[in-house]
Motif scaffolding. Structure first.
Motif, PDB file in Angstrom:
ATOM      1  N   VAL A 162       1.197  -1.273   0.205  1.00 10.44           N
ATOM      2  CA  VAL A 162       0.381  -0.022   0.037  1.00 10.44           C
ATOM      3  C   VAL A 162       0.488   1.019  -0.075  1.00 10.44           C
ATOM      4  O   VAL A 162       1.393   1.065   0.976  1.00 10.44           O
ATOM      5  N   THR A 163       0.520   2.124  -1.123  1.00  9.90           N
ATOM      6  CA  THR A 163       1.088   3.218  -0.510  1.00  9.90           C
ATOM      7  C   THR A 163       0.395   4.686  -0.656  1.00  9.90           C
ATOM      8  O   THR A 163      -0.509   4.489  -2.009  1.00  9.90           O
ATOM      9  N   SER A 164       0.546   5.749  -0.375  1.00  7.27           N
ATOM     10  CA  SER A 164      -0.842   6.466   0.061  1.00  7.27           C
ATOM     11  C   SER A 164       0.035   7.979  -0.406  1.00  7.27           C
ATOM     12  O   SER A 164       1.014   7.854  -0.345  1.00  7.27           O
ATOM     13  N   ASN A 165      -0.838   9.080  -0.596  1.00  4.65           N
ATOM     14  CA  ASN A 165       0.020  10.335  -0.574  1.00  4.65           C
ATOM     15  C   ASN A 165       0.416  10.530  -1.056  1.00  4.65           C
ATOM     16  O   ASN A 165       1.399  11.051  -0.530  1.00  4.65           O
ATOM     17  N   GLN A 166       0.388   9.810  -2.818  1.00  2.31           N
ATOM     18  CA  GLN A 166       1.937  10.548  -3.321  1.00  2.31           C
ATOM     19  C   GLN A 166       1.944  11.915  -4.125  1.00  2.31           C
ATOM     20  O   GLN A 166       0.338  12.423  -4.486  1.00  2.31           O
ATOM     21  N   SER A 167       3.301  12.677  -4.296  1.00  4.61           N
ATOM     22  CA  SER A 167       3.245  13.715  -5.059  1.00  4.61           C
ATOM     23  C   SER A 167       2.587  13.309  -6.575  1.00  4.61           C
ATOM     24  O   SER A 167       2.262  12.300  -6.848  1.00  4.61           O
ATOM     25  N   ALA A 168       1.982  14.704  -7.380  1.00  2.00           N
ATOM     26  CA  ALA A 168       1.171  14.983  -8.836  1.00  2.00           C
ATOM     27  C   ALA A 168       2.187  13.712  -9.665  1.00  2.00           C
ATOM     28  O   ALA A 168       3.220  13.992  -9.851  1.00  2.00           O
ATOM     29  N   ALA A 169       1.910  13.075 -10.027  1.00  2.00           N
ATOM     30  CA  ALA A 169       2.354  12.090 -11.304  1.00  2.00           C
ATOM     31  C   ALA A 169       1.501  11.668 -12.330  1.00  2.00           C
ATOM     32  O   ALA A 169       0.837  12.124 -12.489  1.00  2.00           O
ATOM     33  N   SER A 170       2.773  11.667 -13.972  1.00  2.00           N
ATOM     34  CA  SER A 170       1.507  11.051 -15.288  1.00  2.00           C
ATOM     35  C   SER A 170       1.578   9.981 -15.289  1.00  2.00           C
ATOM     36  O   SER A 170       0.632   9.233 -15.562  1.00  2.00           O
ATOM     37  N   SER A 171       3.002   9.164 -14.266  1.00  2.00           N
ATOM     38  CA  SER A 171       3.748   7.802 -14.596  1.00  2.00           C
ATOM     39  C   SER A 171       3.973   7.205 -13.482  1.00  2.00           C
ATOM     40  O   SER A 171       4.190   7.930 -12.953  1.00  2.00           O
ATOM     41  N   ILE A 172       2.460   6.079 -13.070  1.00  2.00           N
ATOM     42  CA  ILE A 172       2.105   5.931 -11.472  1.00  2.00           C
ATOM     43  C   ILE A 172       3.516   4.572 -11.716  1.00  2.00           C
ATOM     44  O   ILE A 172       3.037   4.049 -12.726  1.00  2.00           O
ATOM     45  N   PRO A 173       4.331   4.360 -10.561  1.00  2.00           N
ATOM     46  CA  PRO A 173       5.362   2.954 -10.622  1.00  2.00           C
ATOM     47  C   PRO A 173       4.468   1.916 -10.329  1.00  2.00           C
ATOM     48  O   PRO A 173       3.265   2.076  -9.171  1.00  2.00           O
ATOM     49  N   TYR A 174       4.325   1.050 -10.922  1.00  2.00           N
ATOM     50  CA  TYR A 174       3.578  -0.411 -10.257  1.00  2.00           C
ATOM     51  C   TYR A 174       4.194  -0.997  -9.649  1.00  2.00           C
ATOM     52  O   TYR A 174       5.639  -0.786  -9.253  1.00  2.00           O
ATOM     53  N   THR A 181      -3.857   4.081 -18.733  1.00  2.00           N
ATOM     54  CA  THR A 181      -3.079   3.423 -20.302  1.00  2.00           C
ATOM     55  C   THR A 181      -2.196   2.262 -19.357  1.00  2.00           C
ATOM     56  O   THR A 181      -1.740   2.674 -18.114  1.00  2.00           O
ATOM     57  N   PRO A 182      -2.610   1.447 -18.981  1.00  2.00           N
ATOM     58  CA  PRO A 182      -2.165   0.246 -17.932  1.00  2.00           C
ATOM     59  C   PRO A 182      -0.380  -0.007 -19.264  1.00  2.00           C
ATOM     60  O   PRO A 182      -0.249   0.010 -20.137  1.00  2.00           O
ATOM     61  N   GLY A 183       0.557  -0.564 -18.033  1.00  2.00           N
ATOM     62  CA  GLY A 183       1.577  -0.614 -18.197  1.00  2.00           C
ATOM     63  C   GLY A 183       1.737  -1.884 -19.106  1.00  2.00           C
ATOM     64  O   GLY A 183       0.838  -2.909 -19.634  1.00  2.00           O
ATOM     65  N   ALA A 184       2.870  -2.350 -19.754  1.00  2.00           N
ATOM     66  CA  ALA A 184       3.047  -3.093 -21.140  1.00  2.00           C
ATOM     67  C   ALA A 184       3.096  -4.699 -20.109  1.00  2.00           C
ATOM     68  O   ALA A 184       3.345  -5.637 -19.056  1.00  2.00           O
ATOM     69  N   SER A 185       2.210  -5.336 -21.605  1.00  2.00           N
ATOM     70  CA  SER A 185       2.039  -6.759 -20.772  1.00  2.00           C
ATOM     71  C   SER A 185       0.733  -6.899 -19.365  1.00  2.00           C
ATOM     72  O   SER A 185       0.138  -7.769 -18.654  1.00  2.00           O
ATOM     73  N   TRP A 186       0.054  -5.791 -18.818  1.00  2.00           N
ATOM     74  CA  TRP A 186      -0.954  -5.976 -18.085  1.00  2.00           C
ATOM     75  C   TRP A 186      -2.530  -5.533 -18.633  1.00  2.00           C
ATOM     76  O   TRP A 186      -1.956  -5.235 -19.957  1.00  2.00           O
ATOM     77  N   SER A 228       5.719 -17.843 -12.782  1.00  2.00           N
ATOM     78  CA  SER A 228       6.385 -17.775 -12.241  1.00  2.00           C
ATOM     79  C   SER A 228       6.500 -17.038 -11.119  1.00  2.00           C
ATOM     80  O   SER A 228       6.036 -15.571 -10.811  1.00  2.00           O
ATOM     81  N   ALA A 229       7.255 -17.921  -9.822  1.00  2.00           N
ATOM     82  CA  ALA A 229       7.580 -17.364  -8.868  1.00  2.00           C
ATOM     83  C   ALA A 229       8.686 -16.229  -8.149  1.00  2.00           C
ATOM     84  O   ALA A 229       9.610 -16.103  -9.553  1.00  2.00           O
ATOM     85  N   GLY A 230       8.364 -15.320  -7.319  1.00  2.00           N
ATOM     86  CA  GLY A 230       9.529 -13.693  -7.898  1.00  2.00           C
ATOM     87  C   GLY A 230       8.915 -12.924  -7.725  1.00  2.00           C
ATOM     88  O   GLY A 230       7.723 -12.286  -7.336  1.00  2.00           O
ATOM     89  N   THR A 231      10.095 -11.810  -7.583  1.00  2.00           N
ATOM     90  CA  THR A 231       9.334  -9.985  -7.771  1.00  2.00           C
ATOM     91  C   THR A 231       9.000  -9.848  -9.081  1.00  2.00           C
ATOM     92  O   THR A 231       9.335 -10.303 -10.286  1.00  2.00           O
ATOM     93  N   THR A 232       7.643  -9.481  -9.043  1.00  2.00           N
ATOM     94  CA  THR A 232       7.278  -8.639  -9.832  1.00  2.00           C
ATOM     95  C   THR A 232       7.577  -7.296 -11.289  1.00  2.00           C
ATOM     96  O   THR A 232       8.754  -6.939 -10.168  1.00  2.00           O
ATOM     97  N   PRO A 233       8.133  -7.531 -11.895  1.00  2.00           N
ATOM     98  CA  PRO A 233       8.759  -6.442 -12.533  1.00  2.00           C
ATOM     99  C   PRO A 233       8.054  -5.019 -12.927  1.00  2.00           C
ATOM    100  O   PRO A 233       6.982  -4.898 -12.168  1.00  2.00           O
ATOM    101  N   ALA A 234       8.998  -4.344 -12.590  1.00  2.00           N
ATOM    102  CA  ALA A 234       8.725  -2.717 -12.498  1.00  2.00           C
ATOM    103  C   ALA A 234       7.927  -2.394 -13.576  1.00  2.00           C
ATOM    104  O   ALA A 234       8.285  -3.191 -14.545  1.00  2.00           O
ATOM    105  N   GLY A 235       7.361  -1.541 -13.609  1.00  2.00           N
ATOM    106  CA  GLY A 235       6.279  -1.005 -15.144  1.00  2.00           C
ATOM    107  C   GLY A 235       5.588   0.003 -14.162  1.00  2.00           C
ATOM    108  O   GLY A 235       5.503   1.035 -13.155  1.00  2.00           O
TER     109      GLY A 235
END
Length: 186
Positions: free
Chosen positions: A95-107, A133-138, A159-166
């Motif tokens: 969970v991530t709350s109260n983030q500064s204004a942005a037009s590209s939101i990191p997953y 607009t969803p990220g690539a492969s989402w 596969s198990a592991g850390t989900t990729p950046a996007g």
């Protein structure tokens, strides 16, 4: 109705009001709260997004959402997932709350087991409709607006592991909040 007894039902509910004290929707009878987060729009409005869940039972029909804190606007959606682990349906909630204004939101990058469905819930507040607009492969499951923009992107990982950046792209730049979680299979 699109769901059956034994399915995992997930409600994503957003409520906003003037001020900084919205509690959001009340937990419906028979449902559990997974988690929640808040974000602001300038210093005037606050939004609280809450995620509720339950395992569908035979005879379930409708659910009523209420808010007792004077929220001036609300929106919600319900999703159903077949084959989830009924005893312990979630892992890796972020969970991530109260983030500064942005037009590209990191997953959120979360550590998951194999064969997981991951949801990224992103919300923002704006005076006009903001599309996502969803990220690539989402895959975009939900993209709606009622002063609060609420979008849900989904992806299945074998596969198990850390989900990729996007990133999810927004058509405007606004303060935001996010929740991510994985659904465990039975």
């Amino acid at each position: 109705s699109g769901w059956a007894a034994g399915d995992l039902l997930v409600i994503v509910a957003a409520a906003y009001k003037i001020g900084s004290s919205t509690t959001g929707h009340n937990t419906p009878a028979g449902w559990a709260l997974l988690d929640s987060y808040t974000h602001n729009f300038s210093s005037t409005y606050q939004t609280r997004v809450r995620v509720f869940y339950r395992i569908a039972q035979s005879g379930d029909s409708t659910v009523t959402l209420t808010s007792s804190d004077g929220s001036t606007g609300m929106l919600s959606c319900m999703l159903a997932y077949r084959g989830a682990n009924a005893a312990s349906p979630f892992e890796a909630t972020s969970v991530t709350s109260n983030q500064s204004a942005a037009s590209s939101i990191p997953y959120a990058e979360i550590e998951i087991g194999a064969n997981r469905v991951v949801l990224q819930i992103i919300s923002n507040m704006s005076a006009g409709d903001v599309s996502a607009t969803p990220g690539a492969s989402w895959t975009e499951r939900i993209d709606m607006w009622n002063f609060v923009g609420l979008s849900i992107d989904e992806r299945t990982f074998s596969s198990a592991g850390t989900t990729p950046a996007g990133n999810q792209a927004k058509s405007g730049s606004y303060q935001w909040g996010r929740m991510a979680f994985a659904i465990k299979p039975a």
